[in-house]
Design a protein around this motif. Structure first.
Motif, PDB file in Angstrom:
ATOM      1  N   SER A   5       0.801  -1.177   0.000  1.00  0.00           N
ATOM      2  CA  SER A   5       0.000   0.000   0.000  1.00  0.00           C
ATOM      3  C   SER A   5       0.825   1.213   0.000  1.00  0.00           C
ATOM      4  CB  SER A   5      -0.800   0.105   1.126  1.00  0.00           C
ATOM      5  OG  SER A   5      -1.151  -0.113   2.114  1.00  0.00           O
ATOM      6  N   HIS A   6       1.385   1.349  -1.015  1.00  0.00           N
ATOM      7  CA  HIS A   6       2.176   2.274  -1.154  1.00  0.00           C
ATOM      8  C   HIS A   6       1.755   3.571  -1.068  1.00  0.00           C
ATOM      9  CE1 HIS A   6       3.964  -0.829  -2.180  1.00  0.00           C
ATOM     10  NE2 HIS A   6       4.028  -0.577  -2.054  1.00  0.00           N
ATOM     11  N   LEU A   7       0.899   4.645  -1.142  1.00  0.00           N
ATOM     12  CA  LEU A   7       0.489   6.011  -0.825  1.00  0.00           C
ATOM     13  C   LEU A   7      -1.013   6.010  -0.899  1.00  0.00           C
ATOM     14  CD1 LEU A   7       0.764   9.094  -0.610  1.00  0.00           C
ATOM     15  CD2 LEU A   7       1.217   9.086  -2.996  1.00  0.00           C
ATOM     16  N   VAL A   8      -1.638   6.812  -0.142  1.00  0.00           N
ATOM     17  CA  VAL A   8      -3.074   6.758  -0.177  1.00  0.00           C
ATOM     18  C   VAL A   8      -3.661   8.123  -0.394  1.00  0.00           C
ATOM     19  CG1 VAL A   8      -5.075   6.023   1.098  1.00  0.00           C
ATOM     20  CG2 VAL A   8      -2.929   4.937   1.454  1.00  0.00           C
ATOM     21  N   TYR A   9      -3.003   9.110  -0.051  1.00  0.00           N
ATOM     22  CA  TYR A   9      -3.696  10.379   0.013  1.00  0.00           C
ATOM     23  C   TYR A   9      -3.172  11.401  -0.967  1.00  0.00           C
ATOM     24  CZ  TYR A   9      -3.182   7.582   3.938  1.00  0.00           C
ATOM     25  OH  TYR A   9      -3.051   6.492   4.719  1.00  0.00           O
ATOM     26  N   ARG A  10      -1.877  11.438  -1.188  1.00  0.00           N
ATOM     27  CA  ARG A  10      -1.347  12.518  -1.992  1.00  0.00           C
ATOM     28  C   ARG A  10      -1.451  12.201  -3.475  1.00  0.00           C
ATOM     29  NH1 ARG A  10       1.293  16.330   0.503  1.00  0.00           N
ATOM     30  NH2 ARG A  10       1.652  16.112   2.700  1.00  0.00           N
ATOM     31  N   THR A  11      -0.928  11.093  -3.887  1.00  0.00           N
ATOM     32  CA  THR A  11      -0.954  10.796  -5.308  1.00  0.00           C
ATOM     33  C   THR A  11      -1.734   9.540  -5.619  1.00  0.00           C
ATOM     34  OG1 THR A  11       1.133   9.688  -5.004  1.00  0.00           O
ATOM     35  CG2 THR A  11       1.218  11.914  -5.832  1.00  0.00           C
ATOM     36  N   ALA A  12      -1.673   8.563  -4.737  1.00  0.00           N
ATOM     37  CA  ALA A  12      -2.451   7.356  -4.912  1.00  0.00           C
ATOM     38  C   ALA A  12      -2.161   6.461  -3.751  1.00  0.00           C
ATOM     39  CB  ALA A  12      -2.064   6.653  -6.193  1.00  0.00           C
ATOM     40  N   MET A  13      -3.015   5.488  -3.574  1.00  0.00           N
ATOM     41  CA  MET A  13      -2.734   4.564  -2.499  1.00  0.00           C
ATOM     42  C   MET A  13      -2.053   3.366  -3.111  1.00  0.00           C
ATOM     43  SD  MET A  13      -5.361   2.725  -0.192  1.00  0.00           S
ATOM     44  CE  MET A  13      -5.003   1.079   0.079  1.00  0.00           C
ATOM     45  N   PHE A 272      -9.897  10.151   9.023  1.00  0.00           N
ATOM     46  CA  PHE A 272     -10.397   8.988   9.757  1.00  0.00           C
ATOM     47  C   PHE A 272      -9.981   7.690   9.062  1.00  0.00           C
ATOM     48  CE2 PHE A 272     -13.435   5.634  10.631  1.00  0.00           C
ATOM     49  CZ  PHE A 272     -13.619   5.718  12.008  1.00  0.00           C
ATOM     50  N   VAL A 273     -10.100   7.671   7.747  1.00  0.00           N
ATOM     51  CA  VAL A 273      -9.890   6.436   6.989  1.00  0.00           C
ATOM     52  C   VAL A 273      -8.413   6.107   6.819  1.00  0.00           C
ATOM     53  CG1 VAL A 273     -10.211   5.366   4.721  1.00  0.00           C
ATOM     54  CG2 VAL A 273     -12.081   6.646   5.771  1.00  0.00           C
ATOM     55  N   ALA A 274      -7.583   7.142   6.591  1.00  0.00           N
ATOM     56  CA  ALA A 274      -6.192   6.919   6.213  1.00  0.00           C
ATOM     57  C   ALA A 274      -5.401   6.058   7.194  1.00  0.00           C
ATOM     58  CB  ALA A 274      -5.493   8.258   6.005  1.00  0.00           C
ATOM     59  N   PRO A 275      -5.524   6.241   8.515  1.00  0.00           N
ATOM     60  CA  PRO A 275      -4.716   5.413   9.418  1.00  0.00           C
ATOM     61  C   PRO A 275      -4.941   3.908   9.269  1.00  0.00           C
ATOM     62  CG  PRO A 275      -5.570   7.316  10.603  1.00  0.00           C
ATOM     63  CD  PRO A 275      -6.239   7.306   9.253  1.00  0.00           C
ATOM     64  N   PHE A 276      -6.074   3.514   8.703  1.00  0.00           N
ATOM     65  CA  PHE A 276      -6.341   2.083   8.550  1.00  0.00           C
ATOM     66  C   PHE A 276      -5.447   1.447   7.490  1.00  0.00           C
ATOM     67  CE2 PHE A 276     -10.133   3.506  10.733  1.00  0.00           C
ATOM     68  CZ  PHE A 276     -10.406   2.460  11.589  1.00  0.00           C
ATOM     69  N   ARG A 277      -4.671   2.265   6.740  1.00  0.00           N
ATOM     70  CA  ARG A 277      -3.732   1.690   5.774  1.00  0.00           C
ATOM     71  C   ARG A 277      -2.680   0.855   6.493  1.00  0.00           C
ATOM     72  NH1 ARG A 277       1.149   3.106   4.701  1.00  0.00           N
ATOM     73  NH2 ARG A 277       0.886   2.781   2.469  1.00  0.00           N
ATOM     74  N   TYR A 278      -2.419   1.189   7.768  1.00  0.00           N
ATOM     75  CA  TYR A 278      -1.381   0.471   8.494  1.00  0.00           C
ATOM     76  C   TYR A 278      -1.850  -0.913   8.943  1.00  0.00           C
ATOM     77  CZ  TYR A 278       1.213   4.789   8.370  1.00  0.00           C
ATOM     78  OH  TYR A 278       1.894   5.898   7.931  1.00  0.00           O
ATOM     79  N   SER A 279      -3.097  -1.241   8.659  1.00  0.00           N
ATOM     80  CA  SER A 279      -3.560  -2.612   8.913  1.00  0.00           C
ATOM     81  C   SER A 279      -2.806  -3.606   8.035  1.00  0.00           C
ATOM     82  CB  SER A 279      -5.064  -2.732   8.677  1.00  0.00           C
ATOM     83  OG  SER A 279      -5.385  -2.470   7.312  1.00  0.00           O
ATOM     84  N   SER A 280      -2.145  -3.096   6.985  1.00  0.00           N
ATOM     85  CA  SER A 280      -1.382  -3.997   6.116  1.00  0.00           C
ATOM     86  C   SER A 280      -0.292  -4.725   6.886  1.00  0.00           C
ATOM     87  CB  SER A 280      -0.749  -3.208   4.953  1.00  0.00           C
ATOM     88  OG  SER A 280       0.160  -2.249   5.440  1.00  0.00           O
ATOM     89  N   LEU A 281       0.247  -4.082   7.913  1.00  0.00           N
ATOM     90  CA  LEU A 281       1.286  -4.729   8.714  1.00  0.00           C
ATOM     91  C   LEU A 281       0.718  -5.914   9.491  1.00  0.00           C
ATOM     92  CD1 LEU A 281       4.262  -4.553   9.326  1.00  0.00           C
ATOM     93  CD2 LEU A 281       3.747  -3.005  11.218  1.00  0.00           C
TER      94      LEU A 281
END
Length: 325
Positions: A5-13, A272-281
Motif C-alpha cells: 500500500s504504497h500512498l493513499v492520500y497525496r498521489t495514490a494509495m 479517519f480512513v487513512a490510518p487504517f492503511r497500516y492494517s497492512s502490517l
C-alpha cells in the motif's frame, strides 16, 4: 506495480505491486468532506480490504516464485493484469492510450521507476520475511510527504518533520545497518521504496488530461514486457496448473486492491480512513506466520511501532491543518 500500500492520500494509495500504481481520479472537494459515521465505517473497511488484497498478492508472489523463475512470473502475471485492465476499461467505455507530447517525459520516467521498483521489490520479497519488508514500506507515506516538501514546496512544519524523523529512525531499527540483520536484500527493499517515491512524485507532473487508466495500462504493459525481456536469462518452463492458478490469483488480488484503493478515496473523511492503511502490517504478520512460518523479531516490532505511530500522527496533523484552511 508493486505489492504493497504504497500512498493513499497525496498521489495514490499504491504499493510496489499495484496495477501499476495508477493515480486515482482527482475528486471534487465534497468527496473528502465528512460523510458521517456510516461513510467513515465503509471507508475504513474498504481501506482494510485494499491493504489485505495487496498483502495477499505479496504472499502469493513470494510463494509462487520459490519454484517459478521470478521474471517469468512477473511476465505471466503482467499479462493477466493487462487482460483485466482491458476488461475493466471496456466496461467503463474504453481507455485512451495516446498521451500528449508534453506528458511523454513524465510517463517515461514514471514507467521506468515503476518497472524498477516492481523488480527490486519482488527480488527482496523472495528473500525477506513478509512482515519485515512490509514494515519498511510503511515509511512510504512519510518519505512522500518529505519529498513533496522538498520538490513541490509543500508546507511542512516542525511537528511533522519531527514525526518523519522518528519514522525513519524506526526504519533504521528494522534494517539495523552495520549488523548481521542488514544484508543486500534489506538495501534492495529500501531502494525499491525510494523508487516508489520517485514514481509517485512523477505522477504529479501529468496534465489533467492524462487519465488514471492510461497511466495504468502503459505501466502494466511496461512491467509485463520487462519481465518477458529479463526472463531471457532464465530457464523458461511451462508453469504447473497450481503455479498458473496462483499467478491468476495474484493478478486478481492486485485488481481488487486497485479498485478498492480508488473507492477508499471517495468515501468518508481521509483523516479517519487513512490510518487504517497500516492494517497492512497486521495482514503481513498473520500471513507470514500462517504461510511461511515467519515471526518478526523485537527490533522489527519496535521499528514498526515508530513508523506506524509517526505515520498516523502525520496524517492526523495534516488533516487538522487542512481543517484550518
Amino acid at each position: 506495480m508493486i505489492g504493497g500500500s504504497h500512498l493513499v492520500y497525496r498521489t495514490a494509495m499504491l504499493r510496489p505491486d499495484l496495477p501499476p500504481a495508477a493515480t486515482p481520479p482527482v475528486l471534487p472537494p465534497s468527496s473528502v468532506l465528512p460523510g458521517g459515521g456510516a461513510d467513515n465505517l465503509r471507508g475504513s473497511l474498504l481501506m482494510m480490504l485494499s491493504t489485505a488484497a495487496f498483502i495477499c498478492n505479496d504472499t502469493v508472489m513470494k510463494a509462487v516464485t520459490q519454484s517459478l523463475p521470478l521474471y517469468q512470473a512477473i511476465a505471466l502475471r503482467g499479462g493477466v493484469v493487462l487482460l483485466l485492465l482491458v476488461f475493466l476499461a471496456r466496461a467503463q467505455g474504453g481507455v485512451r492510450l495516446r498521451v500528449p507530447r508534453g506528458d511523454m517525459a513524465p510517463l517515461i520516467l514514471r514507467t521506468a521507476a515503476d518497472v524498477a521498483s516492481t523488480v527490486l521489490y519482488l527480488l527482496a520479497l523472495r528473500q525477506m520475511a513478509l512482515a519485515d519488508i512490509s514494515a519498511i514500506m510503511q515509511a512510504l507515506p512519510l518519505a512522500i510527504t518529505l519529498a513533496a516538501a522538498l520538490f513541490f514546496r509543500e508546507r511542512l512544519g516542525w511537528r511533522r518533520m519531527l514525526a518523519i524523523t522518528i519514522g525513519f529512525c524506526g526504519v533504521l531499527l528494522i534494517l539495523r545497518p552495520g549488523t548481521g540483520a542488514f544484508d543486500l536484500w534489506s538495501g534492495v527493499a529500501l531502494v525499491a521504496m525510494l523508487l516508489i517515491v520517485l514514481r509517485d512524485m512523477t505522477t504529479r507532473l501529468f496534465s489533467v488530461g492524462v487519465g488514471s487508466s492510461t497511466v495504468a495500462f502503459h505501466a502494466a504493459l511496461a512491467v509485463a514486457l520487462s519481465g518477458l525481456l529479463l526472463s531471457a536469462g532464465e530457464s523458461w518452463r511451462f508453469p504447473t496448473t497450481g503455479e498458473f492458478a496462483l499467478l491468476v490469483l495474484a493478478a486478481l488480488f492486485l485488481s481488487v486492491g486497485y479498485i478498492t484503493a480508488v473507492a477508499t478515496m471517495r468515501v468518508g473523511e481521509i483523516s479517519f480512513v487513512a490510518p487504517f492503511r497500516y492494517s497492512s502490517l497486521v495482514w503481513a504478520v498473520l500471513l507470514g506466520l500462517a504461510v511461511f512460518g515467519e515471526w518478526p523479531d523485537i527490533w522489527t516490532w519496535a521499528g514498526s511501532a515508530l513508523v506506524v505511530g509517526a505515520g498516523i500522527y502525520t496524517i492526523l496533523r495534516e488533516g487538522k491543518l487542512q481543517g484550518r484552511d
